[in-house]
Design a protein around this motif. Structure first.
Motif, PDB file in Angstrom:
ATOM      1  N   LEU A 211      76.960  65.007  76.753  1.00  0.00           N
ATOM      2  CA  LEU A 211      76.458  66.328  77.127  1.00  0.00           C
ATOM      3  C   LEU A 211      75.413  66.835  76.144  1.00  0.00           C
ATOM      4  O   LEU A 211      74.518  67.598  76.520  1.00  0.00           O
ATOM      5  CB  LEU A 211      77.611  67.326  77.255  1.00  0.00           C
ATOM      6  CG  LEU A 211      78.641  67.001  78.343  1.00  0.00           C
ATOM      7  CD1 LEU A 211      79.602  68.185  78.520  1.00  0.00           C
ATOM      8  CD2 LEU A 211      77.971  66.653  79.661  1.00  0.00           C
ATOM      9  N   ALA A 212      75.499  66.413  74.885  1.00  0.00           N
ATOM     10  CA  ALA A 212      74.463  66.797  73.914  1.00  0.00           C
ATOM     11  C   ALA A 212      73.127  66.174  74.299  1.00  0.00           C
ATOM     12  O   ALA A 212      72.079  66.837  74.230  1.00  0.00           O
ATOM     13  CB  ALA A 212      74.873  66.370  72.508  1.00  0.00           C
ATOM     14  N   HIS A 215      71.881  68.062  77.333  1.00  0.00           N
ATOM     15  CA  HIS A 215      71.470  69.408  76.922  1.00  0.00           C
ATOM     16  C   HIS A 215      70.077  69.363  76.282  1.00  0.00           C
ATOM     17  O   HIS A 215      69.231  70.228  76.545  1.00  0.00           O
ATOM     18  CB  HIS A 215      72.499  69.969  75.935  1.00  0.00           C
ATOM     19  CG  HIS A 215      72.206  71.348  75.451  1.00  0.00           C
ATOM     20  ND1 HIS A 215      72.645  72.479  76.103  1.00  0.00           N
ATOM     21  CD2 HIS A 215      71.514  71.792  74.373  1.00  0.00           C
ATOM     22  CE1 HIS A 215      72.233  73.552  75.445  1.00  0.00           C
ATOM     23  NE2 HIS A 215      71.551  73.156  74.386  1.00  0.00           N
ATOM     24  N   ARG A 216      69.846  68.365  75.456  1.00  0.00           N
ATOM     25  CA  ARG A 216      68.593  68.251  74.713  1.00  0.00           C
ATOM     26  C   ARG A 216      67.411  67.962  75.630  1.00  0.00           C
ATOM     27  O   ARG A 216      66.276  68.339  75.313  1.00  0.00           O
ATOM     28  CB  ARG A 216      68.717  67.147  73.657  1.00  0.00           C
ATOM     29  CG  ARG A 216      67.512  66.996  72.757  1.00  0.00           C
ATOM     30  CD  ARG A 216      67.827  66.134  71.541  1.00  0.00           C
ATOM     31  NE  ARG A 216      68.356  64.832  71.879  1.00  0.00           N
ATOM     32  CZ  ARG A 216      69.597  64.425  71.645  1.00  0.00           C
ATOM     33  NH1 ARG A 216      70.478  65.239  71.071  1.00  0.00           N
ATOM     34  NH2 ARG A 216      69.991  63.211  71.978  1.00  0.00           N
ATOM     35  N   THR A 218      67.030  68.886  78.979  1.00  0.00           N
ATOM     36  CA  THR A 218      66.930  69.742  80.175  1.00  0.00           C
ATOM     37  C   THR A 218      66.280  71.064  79.800  1.00  0.00           C
ATOM     38  O   THR A 218      66.876  72.140  79.956  1.00  0.00           O
ATOM     39  CB  THR A 218      68.308  69.973  80.810  1.00  0.00           C
ATOM     40  OG1 THR A 218      69.259  70.351  79.782  1.00  0.00           O
ATOM     41  CG2 THR A 218      68.812  68.723  81.507  1.00  0.00           C
ATOM     42  N   ASP A 223      70.428  79.758  79.665  1.00  0.00           N
ATOM     43  CA  ASP A 223      71.717  79.670  78.965  1.00  0.00           C
ATOM     44  C   ASP A 223      72.883  79.944  79.912  1.00  0.00           C
ATOM     45  O   ASP A 223      73.938  79.305  79.812  1.00  0.00           O
ATOM     46  CB  ASP A 223      71.750  80.655  77.799  1.00  0.00           C
ATOM     47  CG  ASP A 223      70.852  80.228  76.644  1.00  0.00           C
ATOM     48  OD1 ASP A 223      70.468  79.039  76.614  1.00  0.00           O
ATOM     49  OD2 ASP A 223      70.546  81.070  75.785  1.00  0.00           O
ATOM     50  N   ARG A 226      73.580  76.856  81.787  1.00  0.00           N
ATOM     51  CA  ARG A 226      74.192  75.852  80.920  1.00  0.00           C
ATOM     52  C   ARG A 226      75.689  76.149  80.751  1.00  0.00           C
ATOM     53  O   ARG A 226      76.517  75.234  80.763  1.00  0.00           O
ATOM     54  CB  ARG A 226      73.506  75.828  79.556  1.00  0.00           C
ATOM     55  CG  ARG A 226      72.063  75.348  79.597  1.00  0.00           C
ATOM     56  CD  ARG A 226      71.460  75.345  78.197  1.00  0.00           C
ATOM     57  NE  ARG A 226      70.046  75.046  78.220  1.00  0.00           N
ATOM     58  CZ  ARG A 226      69.516  73.821  78.265  1.00  0.00           C
ATOM     59  NH1 ARG A 226      70.326  72.773  78.274  1.00  0.00           N
ATOM     60  NH2 ARG A 226      68.221  73.637  78.282  1.00  0.00           N
ATOM     61  N   PHE A 230      78.823  73.832  81.887  1.00  0.00           N
ATOM     62  CA  PHE A 230      79.870  73.439  80.948  1.00  0.00           C
ATOM     63  C   PHE A 230      81.247  73.808  81.481  1.00  0.00           C
ATOM     64  O   PHE A 230      82.201  73.019  81.392  1.00  0.00           O
ATOM     65  CB  PHE A 230      79.609  74.109  79.601  1.00  0.00           C
ATOM     66  CG  PHE A 230      80.609  73.769  78.533  1.00  0.00           C
ATOM     67  CD1 PHE A 230      80.687  72.491  78.014  1.00  0.00           C
ATOM     68  CD2 PHE A 230      81.481  74.731  78.040  1.00  0.00           C
ATOM     69  CE1 PHE A 230      81.612  72.167  77.034  1.00  0.00           C
ATOM     70  CE2 PHE A 230      82.405  74.426  77.058  1.00  0.00           C
ATOM     71  CZ  PHE A 230      82.469  73.135  76.553  1.00  0.00           C
ATOM     72  N   THR A 255      76.253  71.712  71.218  1.00  0.00           N
ATOM     73  CA  THR A 255      74.990  72.408  70.913  1.00  0.00           C
ATOM     74  C   THR A 255      74.410  71.925  69.595  1.00  0.00           C
ATOM     75  O   THR A 255      73.206  71.680  69.483  1.00  0.00           O
ATOM     76  CB  THR A 255      75.223  73.926  70.865  1.00  0.00           C
ATOM     77  OG1 THR A 255      75.786  74.363  72.115  1.00  0.00           O
ATOM     78  CG2 THR A 255      73.911  74.651  70.628  1.00  0.00           C
ATOM     79  N   SER A 258      72.940  68.444  69.991  1.00  0.00           N
ATOM     80  CA  SER A 258      71.737  68.437  70.811  1.00  0.00           C
ATOM     81  C   SER A 258      70.484  68.787  70.033  1.00  0.00           C
ATOM     82  O   SER A 258      69.368  68.501  70.470  1.00  0.00           O
ATOM     83  CB  SER A 258      71.881  69.405  71.988  1.00  0.00           C
ATOM     84  OG  SER A 258      71.820  70.760  71.544  1.00  0.00           O
TER      85      SER A 258
END
Length: 260
Positions: A211-212, A215-216, A218, A223, A226, A230, A255, A258
Motif C-alpha cells: 500500500l505504501a 500510495h506513492r 497515485t 486524502d 485515500r 484504506f 504513509t 510511501s
C-alpha cells in the motif's frame, strides 16, 4: 544436452497457436515480437516482454503478451547456483490467482529450455480484454463523481485485500500493474506482473509494503479518498466504523514508507 520442459499449455488455445506454428518452445523463441522496451539486462542475463496479435479465421484475433528471458533467474535455497527463472515464479503465481478466483492474465503457455550455461524461459499470457491499467485511467477516474470514484476504489481495495489474504505480497504494486474494467459497473479488478510476488508472513508487512508503493504512485488522489480506500481495505462492508489504534498505527507506517 538441451532439455525442454513444456510446463503448461492451455488446451483451449492449442489449435489457434498451431495455426500460426507456435506449438513448441523453439517456435516461440525465434518468433519476432515487438518489444515494449529494450529487454532488461540484469541478473547475468536478459528479460523482455512484447505483444503479438494472431489473426484467427472466422473470429476475433488473439492478442497475447510474450515474455522471454535468458539466464535471468533469482537464487533461492532450492536453486542456489543457477537460480530459478523469474517467469517460472510468475507462472505459478498466476495459476494460484486463477485457482483462487482473482482475475489475472490467463496463461496460454509456459515452457523452459535448460542447458548448461543457457537457461531460457517463455511465458505467454492472453490480453486482458476490456481492462485498462490504473496508471493510464487514474486521471479520468479523478474527474468522476464521488460515488463512481469510490465504487472503483472499493473494488481495488478489496481485491488487493483478497490477494494479501492468500499470504502474498506483490512487491511492485504500482498503478500500472492494477487493471480495471473502466466501463463495467461491477468494477472488475485484475493484478499483473507477479514475478516479484512472494509469500510473506504478517498482514501488517504485506499491507505496509504494497500500500505504501501504491500510495506513492497515485498522485492527485484526495486524502479523503485515500482514507476511504484504506478503510475498505481493512474492514470491507464495515468500513464506516472508526479506526482503531492499531489501524491508525498501520496507516502511519504506510504513509511514512510511501515518502521514502
Amino acid at each position: 544436452m538441451k532439455l525442454v520442459q513444456p510446463h503448461y499449455q492451455e488446451p483451449t488455445c492449442q489449435a489457434a497457436l498451431q495455426q500460426h506454428g507456435l506449438d513448441a518452445f523453439d517456435d516461440w523463441w525465434v518468433r519476432e515480437i515487438d518489444w515494449f522496451e529494450a529487454p532488461n539486462q540484469r541478473r547475468g542475463g536478459w528479460s523482455g516482454v512484447g505483444k503479438l496479435v494472431l489473426p484467427l479465421a472466422g473470429q476475433s484475433a488473439l492478442t497475447v503478451f510474450v515474455k522471454k528471458q535468458q539466464n535471468h533467474g533469482r537464487r533461492t535455497w532450492q536453486h542456489p547456483l543457477t537460480g530459478e527463472p523469474t517467469f517460472r515464479r510468475e507462472f505459478h503465481r498466476l495459476q494460484a490467482l486463477a485457482a483462487a478466483g482473482i482475475p489475472s492474465p490467463k496463461v496460454l503457455m509456459y515452457a523452459e529450455s535448460l542447458q548448461p550455461g543457457n537457461q531460457r524461459a517463455i511465458l505467454v499470457t492472453e490480453n486482458l480484454h476490456g481492462f485498462v491499467d490504473l496508471e493510464q485511467w487514474l486521471p479520468t477516474l479523478l474527474k468522476q463523481s464521488q460515488a463512481v470514484r469510490r465504487q472503483y476504489l472499493r473494488a481495488i481495495a478489496r481485491q488487493i485485500r483478497r490477494f494479501h489474504d492468500l499470504g502474498w505480497v506483490h512487491r511492485a504494486l504500482y498503478p500500472k500493474h492494477i487493471f480495471v474494467q473502466a466501463d463495467d459497473i461491477t468494477a472488475q479488478v485484475a493484478l499483473i506482473d507477479l514475478e516479484k510476488a512472494r509469500k510473506s508472513l504478517g498482514a501488517w508487512r504485506r499491507a505496509r509494503f504494497d500500500l505504501a508503493a501504491l500510495h506513492r504512485h497515485t498522485e492527485g488522489l484526495a486524502d479523503r479518498d485515500r482514507l476511504y480506500f484504506f478503510k475498505q481495505y481493512l474492514h470491507g462492508e464495515a468500513f464506516a466504523r472508526p479506526l482503531s489504534w492499531c489501524d491508525k498505527q498501520l496507516l502511519k507506517r504506510i504513509t511514512q514508507r510511501s515518502k521514502r
